[in-house]
Design a protein around this motif. Sequence first.
Motif, PDB file in Angstrom:
ATOM      1  N   ASP A 190       9.798 -10.975  -7.653  1.00 36.97           N
ATOM      2  CA  ASP A 190       9.049 -12.169  -7.306  1.00 36.97           C
ATOM      3  C   ASP A 190       7.723 -11.769  -6.653  1.00 36.97           C
ATOM      4  O   ASP A 190       7.694 -10.885  -5.791  1.00 36.97           O
ATOM      5  N   PRO A 191       6.620 -12.398  -7.049  1.00 36.52           N
ATOM      6  CA  PRO A 191       5.326 -12.045  -6.440  1.00 36.52           C
ATOM      7  C   PRO A 191       5.288 -12.255  -4.926  1.00 36.52           C
ATOM      8  O   PRO A 191       4.577 -11.550  -4.218  1.00 36.52           O
ATOM      9  N   ARG A 192       6.064 -13.216  -4.421  1.00 37.55           N
ATOM     10  CA  ARG A 192       6.114 -13.412  -2.966  1.00 37.55           C
ATOM     11  C   ARG A 192       6.676 -12.180  -2.268  1.00 37.55           C
ATOM     12  O   ARG A 192       6.161 -11.754  -1.241  1.00 37.55           O
ATOM     13  N   ALA A 193       7.738 -11.620  -2.848  1.00 38.74           N
ATOM     14  CA  ALA A 193       8.353 -10.433  -2.252  1.00 38.74           C
ATOM     15  C   ALA A 193       7.412  -9.237  -2.329  1.00 38.74           C
ATOM     16  O   ALA A 193       7.280  -8.474  -1.361  1.00 38.74           O
ATOM     17  N   VAL A 194       6.753  -9.079  -3.456  1.00 36.26           N
ATOM     18  CA  VAL A 194       5.813  -7.960  -3.606  1.00 36.26           C
ATOM     19  C   VAL A 194       4.667  -8.090  -2.607  1.00 36.26           C
ATOM     20  O   VAL A 194       4.290  -7.116  -1.947  1.00 36.26           O
ATOM     21  N   ALA A 195       4.127  -9.290  -2.465  1.00 36.28           N
ATOM     22  CA  ALA A 195       3.022  -9.505  -1.527  1.00 36.28           C
ATOM     23  C   ALA A 195       3.461  -9.249  -0.097  1.00 36.28           C
ATOM     24  O   ALA A 195       2.734  -8.627   0.692  1.00 36.28           O
ATOM     25  N   ALA A 196       4.659  -9.715   0.263  1.00 34.15           N
ATOM     26  CA  ALA A 196       5.150  -9.532   1.632  1.00 34.15           C
ATOM     27  C   ALA A 196       5.383  -8.055   1.940  1.00 34.15           C
ATOM     28  O   ALA A 196       4.945  -7.553   2.992  1.00 34.15           O
ATOM     29  N   VAL A 197       6.040  -7.351   1.036  1.00 33.28           N
ATOM     30  CA  VAL A 197       6.339  -5.933   1.273  1.00 33.28           C
ATOM     31  C   VAL A 197       5.050  -5.113   1.303  1.00 33.28           C
ATOM     32  O   VAL A 197       4.863  -4.253   2.174  1.00 33.28           O
ATOM     33  N   ALA A 198       4.145  -5.376   0.374  1.00 37.63           N
ATOM     34  CA  ALA A 198       2.896  -4.606   0.333  1.00 37.63           C
ATOM     35  C   ALA A 198       2.027  -4.880   1.549  1.00 37.63           C
ATOM     36  O   ALA A 198       1.414  -3.957   2.099  1.00 37.63           O
ATOM     37  N   SER A 199       1.972  -6.124   2.003  1.00 35.77           N
ATOM     38  CA  SER A 199       1.147  -6.408   3.175  1.00 35.77           C
ATOM     39  C   SER A 199       1.753  -5.817   4.438  1.00 35.77           C
ATOM     40  O   SER A 199       1.027  -5.302   5.298  1.00 35.77           O
ATOM     41  N   LEU A 200       3.086  -5.867   4.572  1.00 38.83           N
ATOM     42  CA  LEU A 200       3.726  -5.229   5.735  1.00 38.83           C
ATOM     43  C   LEU A 200       3.518  -3.719   5.719  1.00 38.83           C
ATOM     44  O   LEU A 200       3.260  -3.110   6.766  1.00 38.83           O
ATOM     45  N   ALA A 201       3.613  -3.118   4.554  1.00 41.45           N
ATOM     46  CA  ALA A 201       3.393  -1.675   4.457  1.00 41.45           C
ATOM     47  C   ALA A 201       1.939  -1.321   4.767  1.00 41.45           C
ATOM     48  O   ALA A 201       1.661  -0.312   5.435  1.00 41.45           O
ATOM     49  N   ALA A 202       1.001  -2.147   4.311  1.00 44.10           N
ATOM     50  CA  ALA A 202      -0.412  -1.892   4.602  1.00 44.10           C
ATOM     51  C   ALA A 202      -0.686  -1.995   6.103  1.00 44.10           C
ATOM     52  O   ALA A 202      -1.430  -1.182   6.660  1.00 44.10           O
ATOM     53  N   ALA A 207      -3.095  -2.927   0.091  1.00 46.72           N
ATOM     54  CA  ALA A 207      -3.800  -4.201   0.230  1.00 46.72           C
ATOM     55  C   ALA A 207      -4.178  -4.757  -1.141  1.00 46.72           C
ATOM     56  O   ALA A 207      -4.108  -5.975  -1.366  1.00 46.72           O
ATOM     57  N   THR A 208      -4.536  -3.883  -2.064  1.00 43.94           N
ATOM     58  CA  THR A 208      -4.855  -4.323  -3.422  1.00 43.94           C
ATOM     59  C   THR A 208      -3.622  -4.866  -4.130  1.00 43.94           C
ATOM     60  O   THR A 208      -3.687  -5.893  -4.823  1.00 43.94           O
ATOM     61  N   VAL A 209      -2.496  -4.214  -3.964  1.00 46.64           N
ATOM     62  CA  VAL A 209      -1.248  -4.690  -4.566  1.00 46.64           C
ATOM     63  C   VAL A 209      -0.874  -6.054  -3.991  1.00 46.64           C
ATOM     64  O   VAL A 209      -0.477  -6.966  -4.719  1.00 46.64           O
ATOM     65  N   ALA A 210      -1.025  -6.222  -2.682  1.00 48.24           N
ATOM     66  CA  ALA A 210      -0.711  -7.509  -2.058  1.00 48.24           C
ATOM     67  C   ALA A 210      -1.643  -8.603  -2.574  1.00 48.24           C
ATOM     68  O   ALA A 210      -1.194  -9.718  -2.882  1.00 48.24           O
ATOM     69  N   GLY A 211      -2.914  -8.317  -2.699  1.00 44.96           N
ATOM     70  CA  GLY A 211      -3.857  -9.304  -3.216  1.00 44.96           C
ATOM     71  C   GLY A 211      -3.580  -9.674  -4.658  1.00 44.96           C
ATOM     72  O   GLY A 211      -3.685 -10.845  -5.046  1.00 44.96           O
ATOM     73  N   THR A 212      -3.222  -8.701  -5.462  1.00 50.31           N
ATOM     74  CA  THR A 212      -2.893  -8.969  -6.860  1.00 50.31           C
ATOM     75  C   THR A 212      -1.618  -9.801  -6.979  1.00 50.31           C
ATOM     76  O   THR A 212      -1.536 -10.699  -7.817  1.00 50.31           O
ATOM     77  N   ALA A 213      -0.648  -9.529  -6.118  1.00 47.40           N
ATOM     78  CA  ALA A 213       0.582 -10.318  -6.136  1.00 47.40           C
ATOM     79  C   ALA A 213       0.317 -11.767  -5.733  1.00 47.40           C
ATOM     80  O   ALA A 213       0.884 -12.699  -6.307  1.00 47.40           O
ATOM     81  N   VAL A 214      -0.558 -11.969  -4.760  1.00 46.45           N
ATOM     82  CA  VAL A 214      -0.910 -13.338  -4.349  1.00 46.45           C
ATOM     83  C   VAL A 214      -1.644 -14.049  -5.479  1.00 46.45           C
ATOM     84  O   VAL A 214      -1.389 -15.231  -5.759  1.00 46.45           O
ATOM     85  N   ALA A 215      -2.529 -13.358  -6.166  1.00 47.48           N
ATOM     86  CA  ALA A 215      -3.236 -13.962  -7.293  1.00 47.48           C
ATOM     87  C   ALA A 215      -2.267 -14.319  -8.420  1.00 47.48           C
ATOM     88  O   ALA A 215      -2.392 -15.370  -9.057  1.00 47.48           O
TER      89      ALA A 215
END
Length: 105
Positions: free
Chosen positions: A8-20, A48-56
């Motif tokens: 799910d893009p929500r999970a990817v965005a959350a994990v990537a932003s926490l890791a960043a 941060a790029t992965v999180a932004g792409t997941a949000v998009a």
Amino acid sequence: MGRILRPDPRAVAAVASLAAVAVLVTLLVRHPANILTVGLALLCVLLATVAGTAVAALREQPSTGATPPGPPDAGPPVLDADTLDALDSAAVRAKLEELDDLRDR
């Protein structure tokens, strides 16, 4: 199996932003003065790029409750010349009266 490969893009965005954020805090607190600094900075930018792409990607997904986009309401159907030739005059008059009633509404 496809669900594992496409989370799910929500999970990817959350994990990537926490890791960043974790990498950024590590950079700010420890101040490593070698190639590790560059590696951590690049990792922070990548996350941060992965999180932004997941949000998009999440914004582009259609919402579940909305109707799918379609052509705008075109109004009543229009009779073309071929249809008029195929119909008899009584049916044409009835159809035109029906269209006039719809336009008056």
